[in-house]
Design an enzyme around this catalytic site. Sequence first.
Site, PDB file in Angstrom:
ATOM      1  N   ARG A   1       0.850  -1.204   0.000  1.00 24.41           N
ATOM      2  CA  ARG A   1       0.000   0.000   0.000  1.00 24.41           C
ATOM      3  C   ARG A   1       0.878   1.243   0.000  1.00 24.41           C
ATOM      4  O   ARG A   1       0.579   2.246  -0.637  1.00 24.41           O
ATOM      5  CB  ARG A   1      -0.956   0.005   1.207  1.00 24.41           C
ATOM      6  CG  ARG A   1      -1.662   1.351   1.397  1.00 24.41           C
ATOM      7  CD  ARG A   1      -2.956   1.271   2.187  1.00 24.41           C
ATOM      8  NE  ARG A   1      -2.889   0.430   3.355  1.00 24.41           N
ATOM      9  CZ  ARG A   1      -2.258   0.731   4.501  1.00 24.41           C
ATOM     10  NH1 ARG A   1      -1.649   1.894   4.624  1.00 24.41           N
ATOM     11  NH2 ARG A   1      -2.265  -0.119   5.507  1.00 24.41           N
TER      12      ARG A   1
ATOM     13  N   ASP B   1      -6.309  18.886 -14.938  1.00 22.37           N
ATOM     14  CA  ASP B   1      -6.650  17.514 -15.323  1.00 22.37           C
ATOM     15  C   ASP B   1      -6.235  17.376 -16.787  1.00 22.37           C
ATOM     16  O   ASP B   1      -6.892  17.908 -17.682  1.00 22.37           O
ATOM     17  CB  ASP B   1      -8.156  17.287 -15.135  1.00 22.37           C
ATOM     18  CG  ASP B   1      -8.580  15.865 -15.492  1.00 22.37           C
ATOM     19  OD1 ASP B   1      -7.884  15.229 -16.303  1.00 22.37           O
ATOM     20  OD2 ASP B   1      -9.618  15.407 -14.979  1.00 22.37           O
TER      21      ASP B   1
ATOM     22  N   LYS C   1      -7.497   6.317 -19.384  1.00 23.42           N
ATOM     23  CA  LYS C   1      -7.765   6.800 -20.736  1.00 23.42           C
ATOM     24  C   LYS C   1      -6.518   6.643 -21.612  1.00 23.42           C
ATOM     25  O   LYS C   1      -6.057   5.539 -21.807  1.00 23.42           O
ATOM     26  CB  LYS C   1      -8.281   8.239 -20.643  1.00 23.42           C
ATOM     27  CG  LYS C   1      -9.415   8.411 -19.611  1.00 23.42           C
ATOM     28  CD  LYS C   1     -10.618   7.619 -19.988  1.00 23.42           C
ATOM     29  CE  LYS C   1     -11.800   7.604 -19.049  1.00 23.42           C
ATOM     30  NZ  LYS C   1     -11.749   8.043 -17.698  1.00 23.42           N
TER      31      LYS C   1
END
Length: 385
Positions: free
Chosen positions: A55, A180, A205
């Site tokens: 993690r 972004d 994407k």
Amino acid sequence: MTDSTARHGFETRAIHAGQEPDPHTGSVIVPIYQTSTFAQDGVGGLRAGGYEYSRTANPTRTALEECLASLEGGRHGLAFASGMAASDITLRTLVRPGDHVIIPDDAYGGTFRLVDKVLSQWGVEHTPVHLSDVDAVRAAVRPETKAIWVETPTNPLLGIADIAALAGIAHEAEARLVVDNTFATPYLQSPLGLGADIVLHSTTKYLGGHSDVVGGAVVTDDDELHEKFAFLRNAAGSVPGPFDSWLTLRGLKTLAVRMDRHSDNAERVAEALVNHPKVTRVYYPGLVEHPGHEVAAKQMRRFGGMVSFTVAGGEQAALDVCARTRLFTLAESLGGIESLIEHPGKMTHASTAGSALQVPDDLVRLSVGIESADDLVEDLLTALA
Ligand SMILES: Cc1ncc(COP(=O)(O)O)c(C=O)c1O
């Protein structure tokens, strides 16, 4: 992070940054370190790389993070379980109850939902602003504004914001400029070089590029911000697994060639749509008549693979086009090698219904893939006929 490939071109860094052959085996490709934990030589005796628990850090993810940072021209990269996890950690680091953020008036629906439905519960206010209008952004700044959140091009209306101008406004207000960069990718646009403080991605994407992985990323040059992001990500646990990190890293290697082909094909599709009698408006920043064309040409290498358009006949006509294409698959998401079509009002942007961010109901969004441009144009013309 040190980047031994820093002096090299984008395409070289995409393949080599953070990706030395494996020191133990010589494996040319970074292995998938599919492990949750790492053996220690005595209590606190961490081995090479200082890995302890996945993690907190994992070597496959480290390679991805170094490559992402290098491509965005930043010093620190962090990978996340999704683009929304990256947005969540970024926003929760930047704002406290009573603070305010400026968001695009056609922000990605998920970002709008996070700000409007989640952060609002913690007393964080937001103002949607048309970001191409620099004066409107300046007017929306308040003493409590901590972040200006930019998408350029925007999703789904392909609006263009002037990153350098907005960075100036944010910094005057002692706020952070977050970009972004999902639609443009670092191959087409470098927000940090234009003054942004933080670059964010849905790596689901174009960076992953093959519609087979969900992920997110944040890159910054600011040491203190990076530490805060890493702390909150570790505290909240929104990390990608080793295999997802590896898939994304593999996607990055071909980003430049894919983005050139996406841009070639989108230009062809946009031209075909502009001349079609049933198409009322085409949104593509590569078209000279696009209101943001000049700014886009200044800050982008090319104009990317996303094209939106409105159809004569309203919502039903738009839904019919979405139902009739054969090569363009009807699906949410974008940025993969295959072409996708969708109706933002009923699909990706349904959460904006009834708000200031509601999208036109006759709008169709295309993610233009890297298939043969002739085939893609023919598919659209048939669907519109
Ligand atoms: C511009 C933009 N930002 C962020 C996101 C959220 O990313 P993810 O779906 O990986 O959580 C998306 C998803 O479509 C997006 O289009």
